[in-house]
Design an enzyme around this catalytic site. Sequence first.
Site, PDB file in Angstrom:
ATOM      1  N   ARG A  51       0.858  -1.175   0.000  1.00  0.00           N
ATOM      2  CA  ARG A  51       0.000   0.000   0.000  1.00  0.00           C
ATOM      3  C   ARG A  51       0.898   1.230   0.000  1.00  0.00           C
ATOM      4  O   ARG A  51       2.105   1.134   0.180  1.00  0.00           O
ATOM      5  CB  ARG A  51      -0.949  -0.011   1.196  1.00  0.00           C
ATOM      6  CG  ARG A  51      -0.318  -0.496   2.482  1.00  0.00           C
ATOM      7  CD  ARG A  51      -0.801   0.233   3.670  1.00  0.00           C
ATOM      8  NE  ARG A  51      -0.560   1.657   3.571  1.00  0.00           N
ATOM      9  CZ  ARG A  51       0.620   2.233   3.793  1.00  0.00           C
ATOM     10  NH1 ARG A  51       1.689   1.536   4.086  1.00  0.00           N
ATOM     11  NH2 ARG A  51       0.731   3.540   3.717  1.00  0.00           N
ATOM     12  N   GLY A  52       0.262   2.388  -0.228  1.00  0.00           N
ATOM     13  CA  GLY A  52       1.015   3.617  -0.414  1.00  0.00           C
ATOM     14  C   GLY A  52       1.177   3.854  -1.903  1.00  0.00           C
ATOM     15  O   GLY A  52       1.605   2.952  -2.647  1.00  0.00           O
ATOM     16  N   ALA A  53       0.834   5.051  -2.363  1.00  0.00           N
ATOM     17  CA  ALA A  53       0.751   5.303  -3.804  1.00  0.00           C
ATOM     18  C   ALA A  53       2.014   4.921  -4.579  1.00  0.00           C
ATOM     19  O   ALA A  53       1.933   4.190  -5.571  1.00  0.00           O
ATOM     20  CB  ALA A  53       0.372   6.763  -4.052  1.00  0.00           C
ATOM     21  N   ARG A  82      -7.239  -0.412  -7.287  1.00  0.00           N
ATOM     22  CA  ARG A  82      -7.329   0.724  -6.357  1.00  0.00           C
ATOM     23  C   ARG A  82      -7.566   1.982  -7.197  1.00  0.00           C
ATOM     24  O   ARG A  82      -6.641   2.451  -7.854  1.00  0.00           O
ATOM     25  CB  ARG A  82      -6.046   0.891  -5.533  1.00  0.00           C
ATOM     26  CG  ARG A  82      -5.607  -0.275  -4.666  1.00  0.00           C
ATOM     27  CD  ARG A  82      -6.493  -0.556  -3.475  1.00  0.00           C
ATOM     28  NE  ARG A  82      -6.702   0.576  -2.593  1.00  0.00           N
ATOM     29  CZ  ARG A  82      -5.894   0.922  -1.587  1.00  0.00           C
ATOM     30  NH1 ARG A  82      -4.792   0.239  -1.359  1.00  0.00           N
ATOM     31  NH2 ARG A  82      -6.191   1.951  -0.810  1.00  0.00           N
ATOM     32  N   GLN A 180      -2.594   2.372   9.769  1.00  0.00           N
ATOM     33  CA  GLN A 180      -1.307   2.570   9.113  1.00  0.00           C
ATOM     34  C   GLN A 180      -0.337   3.369   9.972  1.00  0.00           C
ATOM     35  O   GLN A 180       0.874   3.304   9.764  1.00  0.00           O
ATOM     36  CB  GLN A 180      -1.495   3.275   7.760  1.00  0.00           C
ATOM     37  CG  GLN A 180      -2.098   2.398   6.690  1.00  0.00           C
ATOM     38  CD  GLN A 180      -3.574   2.698   6.461  1.00  0.00           C
ATOM     39  OE1 GLN A 180      -4.292   3.060   7.397  1.00  0.00           O
ATOM     40  NE2 GLN A 180      -4.032   2.561   5.241  1.00  0.00           N
ATOM     41  N   ASP A 220      -2.112  10.514  -2.427  1.00  0.00           N
ATOM     42  CA  ASP A 220      -2.377   9.443  -3.381  1.00  0.00           C
ATOM     43  C   ASP A 220      -2.696   9.974  -4.776  1.00  0.00           C
ATOM     44  O   ASP A 220      -2.497   9.264  -5.756  1.00  0.00           O
ATOM     45  CB  ASP A 220      -3.538   8.585  -2.879  1.00  0.00           C
ATOM     46  CG  ASP A 220      -3.123   7.718  -1.716  1.00  0.00           C
ATOM     47  OD1 ASP A 220      -2.773   6.552  -1.947  1.00  0.00           O
ATOM     48  OD2 ASP A 220      -3.106   8.212  -0.577  1.00  0.00           O
ATOM     49  N   ASN A 230      -5.765  11.968   0.070  1.00  0.00           N
ATOM     50  CA  ASN A 230      -4.892  11.208   0.954  1.00  0.00           C
ATOM     51  C   ASN A 230      -5.786  10.410   1.896  1.00  0.00           C
ATOM     52  O   ASN A 230      -7.014  10.516   1.860  1.00  0.00           O
ATOM     53  CB  ASN A 230      -3.944  12.129   1.731  1.00  0.00           C
ATOM     54  CG  ASN A 230      -2.807  11.366   2.391  1.00  0.00           C
ATOM     55  OD1 ASN A 230      -2.146  10.545   1.745  1.00  0.00           O
ATOM     56  ND2 ASN A 230      -2.550  11.624   3.668  1.00  0.00           N
ATOM     57  N   LYS A 231      -5.166   9.611   2.726  1.00  0.00           N
ATOM     58  CA  LYS A 231      -5.918   8.732   3.619  1.00  0.00           C
ATOM     59  C   LYS A 231      -6.993   9.503   4.394  1.00  0.00           C
ATOM     60  O   LYS A 231      -6.791  10.637   4.800  1.00  0.00           O
ATOM     61  CB  LYS A 231      -4.963   8.043   4.580  1.00  0.00           C
ATOM     62  CG  LYS A 231      -5.597   6.995   5.459  1.00  0.00           C
ATOM     63  CD  LYS A 231      -6.327   5.914   4.654  1.00  0.00           C
ATOM     64  CE  LYS A 231      -5.421   5.203   3.691  1.00  0.00           C
ATOM     65  NZ  LYS A 231      -6.139   4.198   2.866  1.00  0.00           N
TER      66      LYS A 231
END
Length: 317
Positions: A51-53, A82, A180, A220, A230-231
């Site tokens: 995970r993470g762009a 995603r 996270q 992201d 973003n998250k």
Amino acid sequence: MKIDGRPYRSLWHEEKVVKFIDQRKLPYTFEIFTAKTINDVAFAIKEMVVRGAPAIGAAAAYGMALGEQESDKSAALLRSTRPTAYDLFYAVEYMTKAIDQSENAFDAASIYIESIIDRCKKIGENGEKLIKDTMTILTHCNAGALATVDYGTALAPLRMAHEKQKSIFVFADETRPRLQGLLTAWELFQEGIPHALIVDNAAGYFMRKKEIDLVIVGADRIAKNGDFANKIGTYEKAVCAKENDIPFYVAAPASTFDPNLEDGTKIVIEERERQELTEIHGKTIMPDWISVKNPAFDITPQKYVTGYITENGIQKK
């Protein structure tokens, strides 16, 4: 990044096999997830093994290499995993062009991954200049080496500041529902950077008490006008930072900037399954009758952003 003193990347390839640090298992156990097919990579992205762009983009590049014989089908599969992270689409486009030009797919993927690592290192070098000795920095979600293959985006400047022996302290939001922030705390622990994990709703409390000097988050997807995804929970942090006169920076490589979007209103927000809220590590914490909504990201308007830390420098809005 260091894990028990040894250098690791969050993903890599050996021959024609892609290996991932399984982020679903951290920080309790360290396990490697092995992907031998494009379907394995798609699973890893969708189920957040990775995970993470930027790391998702790296995984997509390797996935395209595994699925090069049916590149159009592979590209469609990866794009469906995603929808919010632009690096995924950026990497798929990069690899599609490389395959169409008959380049060696794994060589092209490796070049892409090395470029991401180099960009993140430069983000760290540029962002470190913002960090003064004795500063306390807040970050939200995990934008460290786990999320970017190596160095990180939001965490890269913190690592560089620590290496330069600046005395810093980091508040890491836990970032429900996937926690996270626990990954961020684990990375900071591995690097020996002083930190504390806090619940998401505690950030405003510490801001108002003047205990936070700077906020750095990842992204992201970033629209042309600077709005960014973003998250979930990032928007709240940006508003609180603005209200308390705290600089708020977004750290991201060029691969996260979407030149096709004028503003953030067109960014697709991924809705994830209810189990992420109703379960923690497989244990049910809510009754079955509970109805939930689970957007994975939110949009922060550019008016709340002090600047963008990129590989090309710090861009003020």
